[in-house]
Design an enzyme around this catalytic site. Sequence first.
Site, PDB file in Angstrom:
ATOM      1  N   PRO A 222       0.829  -1.209   0.000  1.00 48.36           N
ATOM      2  CA  PRO A 222       0.000   0.000   0.000  1.00 48.36           C
ATOM      3  C   PRO A 222       0.864   1.260   0.000  1.00 48.36           C
ATOM      4  O   PRO A 222       2.056   1.210   0.313  1.00 48.36           O
ATOM      5  CB  PRO A 222      -0.810  -0.124   1.308  1.00 48.36           C
ATOM      6  N   PRO A 223       0.280   2.404  -0.342  1.00 48.76           N
ATOM      7  CA  PRO A 223       1.059   3.654  -0.333  1.00 48.76           C
ATOM      8  C   PRO A 223       1.542   4.004   1.070  1.00 48.76           C
ATOM      9  O   PRO A 223       0.833   3.805   2.059  1.00 48.76           O
ATOM     10  CB  PRO A 223       0.046   4.704  -0.840  1.00 48.76           C
ATOM     11  N   THR A 225       4.127   2.745   2.786  1.00 49.96           N
ATOM     12  CA  THR A 225       4.680   1.695   3.639  1.00 49.96           C
ATOM     13  C   THR A 225       6.203   1.636   3.589  1.00 49.96           C
ATOM     14  O   THR A 225       6.808   0.849   4.313  1.00 49.96           O
ATOM     15  CB  THR A 225       4.105   0.322   3.231  1.00 49.96           C
ATOM     16  N   GLY A 226       6.841   2.422   2.727  1.00 52.37           N
ATOM     17  CA  GLY A 226       8.303   2.494   2.731  1.00 52.37           C
ATOM     18  C   GLY A 226       8.979   1.756   1.603  1.00 52.37           C
ATOM     19  O   GLY A 226      10.132   1.332   1.747  1.00 52.37           O
ATOM     20  N   LYS A 227       8.312   1.599   0.454  1.00 47.90           N
ATOM     21  CA  LYS A 227       8.923   0.887  -0.676  1.00 47.90           C
ATOM     22  C   LYS A 227      10.114   1.664  -1.234  1.00 47.90           C
ATOM     23  O   LYS A 227      11.185   1.105  -1.476  1.00 47.90           O
ATOM     24  CB  LYS A 227       7.869   0.655  -1.765  1.00 47.90           C
ATOM     25  N   THR A 228       9.936   2.954  -1.449  1.00 47.00           N
ATOM     26  CA  THR A 228      11.035   3.772  -1.969  1.00 47.00           C
ATOM     27  C   THR A 228      12.164   3.871  -0.950  1.00 47.00           C
ATOM     28  O   THR A 228      13.350   3.863  -1.313  1.00 47.00           O
ATOM     29  CB  THR A 228      10.512   5.181  -2.311  1.00 47.00           C
ATOM     30  N   GLU A 445     -24.960   8.508  17.694  1.00 41.99           N
ATOM     31  CA  GLU A 445     -23.636   8.074  18.134  1.00 41.99           C
ATOM     32  C   GLU A 445     -23.726   7.184  19.367  1.00 41.99           C
ATOM     33  O   GLU A 445     -22.932   6.240  19.514  1.00 41.99           O
ATOM     34  CB  GLU A 445     -22.751   9.294  18.426  1.00 41.99           C
ATOM     35  N   HIS A 448     -24.352   3.651  18.185  1.00 44.51           N
ATOM     36  CA  HIS A 448     -23.122   2.938  17.789  1.00 44.51           C
ATOM     37  C   HIS A 448     -22.381   2.421  19.017  1.00 44.51           C
ATOM     38  O   HIS A 448     -21.921   1.270  19.052  1.00 44.51           O
ATOM     39  CB  HIS A 448     -22.201   3.888  17.009  1.00 44.51           C
TER      40      HIS A 448
END
Length: 666
Positions: A222-223, A225-228, A445, A448
Amino acid sequence: MPRFNVGWIYILVLVSLVTVYFMGGDSVSGSASRTTSYKQFKIYVEKGFASKIVVNKTESKVKMFVKPEHIRDVFGKGTEQTGPEPFVAVEIGSVDQVESFITEKQKEGKFSGDFAYDNKQSNDLWNILNLLFPISMIVLFLYFMFGRSGMGGGVGGGIFNVGKSKAKMYEKGGDLGITFKDVAGQAGAKQEIQEIVEFLKNPQKYTDLGGKIPKGALLVGPPGTGKTLLAKAVAGEAGVPFFSMSGSDFVEMFVGVGASRVRDLFRQAKEKSPCIIFIDEIDAVGRARSKNPSMGGNDERENTLNALLTEMDGFGTNSGVIILAATNRVDMLDNALLRAGRFDRQIHVDLPDLSERKEIFKVHLKPIKVDDTVDIDFLSRQTPGFSGADIANVCNEAALIAARHDSKKVGKQDFLDAVDRIIGGLEKKTKVMTAEEKRSIALHEAGHATISWFCEHAAPLVKVTIVPRGQALGAAWYLPEERQITTKEQMLDEMCALLGGRAAEELFTGHISTGAMNDLERATKSAYGMIAYAGMSDRLPNICYYNNQEYSFQRPYSETTAKVIDEEVLKMINAQYERAKQILTEHKEGHNQLAELLISREVIFAEDVERIFGKRPWTSRSQEIMAENEKLQEQQRRLLAEKMAEERRPKNEDDQPEASESESNV
């Protein structure tokens, strides 16, 4: 002083050419000139204005130079503006007629100057400029539009360099200053990618056994997450040349440019081998090719992909060139790109779990001044599903909030406010609501909160608020368990908690509102996924209709099945809705107290709910399960770290490699 730029020379030459062109060729002598009629010329001679007359038989022209005392009478200016020898140019029809006229005026005493002939061209430079000026203007225009001009064009620019690679090259990956020590968490991904670094450092260790290094590794996740960051760490650890570019850098409006840039990139990489090529967002160029060219086909993009496939594993060999790529849309990539021999490994970089979030918080909290109230364990529990980029944003937002309050250090409440700001949006305390609207939101609320408290598998409640945030008029914060798989009972309990707000509105106000639209949307998507994808329906058990084809415009089921799916979704949602109303009816008094507390205080916490309803029946068991899971994950992570350390440890002192610069600095 501004720096010298070659563009200044181009501008000066262009301005000079334009000035000469529009001022006329004879103006270069430094004296003014004007053109007049033959009749006016005769008048000037009769009045005695002429000091010298020159006849050009070749061009049938006459130049009459004006006496200094009569310059203002002819030009209306003084000698300062016209120069010392201004003249009047006249077009003539017959040279003989001019000669007889001048002879007559000489006899009358009205002209006593020199009378001469000049058969040369009036101005060769002017004629040349007159011919070349339009051509030079077109050439300069094209050069500035498509070429690498001196006005800022750099390496890789220009129409002749459009096919060159735009990759940024680092001679040494260590220049980036990032190693695996800077990457918190992701122990599994680091172990997978460690072999690439080891091969680049010590290739003989693998080649002696007949092994081959993987040609490419694809980082998937996912965007945020530290791939680069992982790719930079690989470059920093390996210490080899590193080429970095984005997949969109291959795309250009000109046909064939993308393929040319791919070939140029690999040509440079072979010259620098061993080296690493990193292509970020490779889905921009590696998207699956269409089987039907008329439906979504893009020849330029497919040509670029074909060139990339050939370079990665064609007849030519790229010895010592390793390709890393990153994407969060691996399902869109072409199968030929993912096969063994090109991207041999797919390394999944997932969202961090609880212990990994602790490590990430430790990294991002180093430059921040925090006080003693900040608990990293508590913060990591409050941020389930957050990526590394989200955690960095939380730390930054907390520092900004503390600075806004003129605090000397960042405290626990600042971090909680930052988490709320990122999840729910900015508080809008100035939004005006009527008493009836406020009560309706409080009942919603509180519904919930009540349902989630009495459903075993619903996420534990953290706090509830009726202060508007972002697009929401109220919100409830939960602390969900981090599950690897989800059962049908767990999903039904979560769906029941989602429908608790609408059920409370109908039961205690007698009407329903648009405030439950987001809850209904999430419940509908969940029910549809359970029935159509997960096979959790009574009438359609164990069947999955998921379709992963990009250009498919038909549903993988019939109209009859679609009707059954719709009926099952409606049945499931209505059943949970009735269940929610039943739970609210049983705990009507507690729900009413909760709503009144919300109206008076606007924000309530789990402790307030526990004081009204008592302890949650399943809290202790849930905490035990979470503690066991955390303990198991910690053991697995410790074993993995020990295994990596054992693999990196030299077998004996003779084989011990020299410490790298980054390790020695550490």
